[in-house]
Enzyme design. Structure first.
Site: not given
Ligand code: TXE
Length: 480
Positions: A150, A226, A248, A282, A460
């Site tokens: 994002n 994430g 986070e 977020c 953080e």
């Molecule tokens: O995020 P992911 P996604 C929320 C938001 C969104 C949902 C899913 O609601 O719809 O999360 O988004 C890495 N081991 N946020 O699926 O999967 C992945 O490659 C290690 C909130 O896109 O959480 C990426 O680099 N790493 C948020 C990162 O994690 C892993 C921002 C985030 O991806 C992994 C984004 C694993 N097993 C989405 N699986 C915020 N808090 O700002 C995935 N990744």
């Protein structure tokens, strides 16, 4: 366009020979490919980082600080290129990338280049026992930084800058959906004189590359931003390996509006907090609670203002909103409109997919406001992470606080009031890591940043993150 890994100070091809498409969401077209790195690639990056660690960790704070400041300068010098790449990769308005994302990436480096020179540790005298304790803050070694799509460069640098400042070597993975600016940053780091192996960037899917980083037995700390579900999975994987974790995660942030607030300022800021970056932050205020006495007036004014927002090509100067990050994500966000329709909720505006001129296959959506009658509904309880906000009235302070806190998330909250007693009461009792009173997204990088409840673990920012990226060692000297 081929995105490559960056290992031991040089761009390189993945040994996996497995490639993924990268898509420009504003037109829905593939613009390049990136590696889906495997364990072998992660191991190569780890070896490079491990080799670089003894020298980097012994490099003087002044030298580390100077290199980080130089990276900040180079990000600023390359603002245009980086902003264009970010906007193309993510779909966000170019104006936003230029004004916020990329400048903030530079600020992250500049801030931590200075913070590390001020970082301190404690000493404790035990006078009666003729002893003195002092604490060493030593870098951990090789640390993993995993960031989302994002705010790609903004959040990538928010992790790697403090990790490097504290003397660690880094193995970083940007989101596979938005890898472009991290790829460009690598070259700037080399130019700034960051020694080879100190920062390594490995690209790929979370389930393969990310998982390999988290499972690596010698990467002793993971900083992750994430989704909450992913965060829980990472926590489960990392716990038996006794890694330090900073998570986070998502948010479902309340925006509580009292009739005694500064109305115009509140209205303008509320539009921003609802729809900035297409609602994909977020910290966005996605649940809006309004005091009943002014509910109807607010509803009218808010809907009017939101209808004026322009959704369009990210490159256009007058686009307030660009495209959502991916087709999957657009479909996920739209599914909540369907749920609202099934529940016969009142959709006050928006709710539709959009096509824009020159971006026919892009992932656009109208900013959407949905009136809800209960905070228990799925729209108020699940993180949507898109341009949808809900609206609900409350009668009194007690009810407002209960509504705000009735969520599994606890990242941030905003309160609009000019009543000092009320603002302090809410600040004390809101179950969130951040409370904004009469403002939103006003950040001071010295302050702790993070969430309570399912919004994460750890903080953080400022010295908090420098503490995370160091091991505290207590030394006790008896001088009797
Ligand atoms: O995020 P992911 P996604 C929320 C938001 C969104 C949902 C899913 O609601 O719809 O999360 O988004 C890495 N081991 N946020 O699926 O999967 C992945 O490659 C290690 C909130 O896109 O959480 C990426 O680099 N790493 C948020 C990162 O994690 C892993 C921002 C985030 O991806 C992994 C984004 C694993 N097993 C989405 N699986 C915020 N808090 O700002 C995935 N990744």
């Amino acid at each position: 366009m081929t995105i490559k890994n960056y290992i031991n100070g040089a761009y390189c091809m993945p040994s996996s020979q497995d490639w993924l498409d990268v898509i420009n969401p504003s037109v829905g077209e593939i613009y390049g490919k990136l590696p889906n790195s495997n364990r072998e690639d992660v191991q190569l990056a780890y070896e490079a980082a491990k080799k670089a660690f003894p020298e980097w960790s012994k490099t003087s704070v002044e030298k580390r600080s100077a290199i980080l400041a130089k990276i900040a300068d180079l990000i600023e010098d390359n603002l245009e290129v980086l902003a264009k790449a970010e906007s193309m990769d993510n779909g966000k308005p170019l104006s936003l990338a230029k004004a916020v994302d990329i400048p903030r990436a530079a600020t992250n480096f500049r801030f931590f280049s200075q913070a590390i020179t001020q970082f301190y540790s404690e000493s404790h005298e035990q006078i009666a026992a003729k002893s003195i304790n002092f604490t060493l803050r030593q870098p951990i070694g090789v640390v993993g930084c995993i960031s989302p799509w994002n705010l790609p460069l903004y959040l990538f640098t928010w992790k790697i800058a403090p990790a490097l400042a504290a003397g660690n070597c880094v193995l970083a993975k940007p989101s596979e959906v938005t890898p472009y600016t991290a790829f460009l940053l690598a070259e700037l780091c080399s130019k700034a004189g960051l020694p080879k192996g100190v920062l390594n960037i490995v690209n790929g899917l979370g389930s393969s590359t990310g998982q390999a980083i988290v499972e690596h037995p010698n990467i002793k700390a993971i900083s992750f931003t994430g989704g909450t579900k992913t965060g829980a999975h990472i926590a489960r994987t990392a716990a038996p390996l006794f890694k330090k974790l900073s998570l986070e995660l998502g948010g479902k942030n309340p925006n509580i509006i009292f009739a005694d607030c500064d109305y115009d300022k509140m209205l303008t800021t509320t539009v921003k907090s609802a729809f900035a970056n297409q609602g994909q932050i977020c910290l966005c205020g996605s649940r809006i609670f309004v005091e009943a006495s002014m509910y109807e007036q607010f509803k009218t004014d808010f809907v009017k203002k939101v209808k004026q927002l322009k959704v369009g090509l990210p490159s256009k100067k007058d686009s307030d909103l660009g495209a959502l990050v991916s087709e999957d994500h657009l479909e996920k966000v739209l599914s909540y409109v369907e749920k609202a329709k099934q529940e016969k909720m009142n959709i006050l505006c928006g709710g539709e997919k959009l096509t824009t001129e020159n971006g026919k296959n892009g992932y656009y959506m109208q900013p959407t406001i949905i009136e809800v009658s209960s905070n228990d509904c799925i729209l108020n309880q699940e993180e949507i992470f898109g341009p949808i906000v809900t609206l609900m009235a409350f009668e009194n302070d007690k009810e407002a606080l209960a509504l705000a806190n009735t969520t599994s998330y606890g990242l941030s909250a905003t309160v609009w009031t000019n009543n000092l007693k009320r603002s302090l009461h809410f600040s004390e009792h809101l179950e969130t890591g951040i409370v904004w009173v009469n403002t939103w997204m006003q950040r001071d990088l010295r302050t702790p940043f993070g969430g309570q409840k399912n919004s994460g673990v750890g903080r953080e920012g400022g010295f908090e993150v420098l503490r995370f990226f160091t091991e505290a060692k207590n030394i006790c000297i008896n001088y009797e």
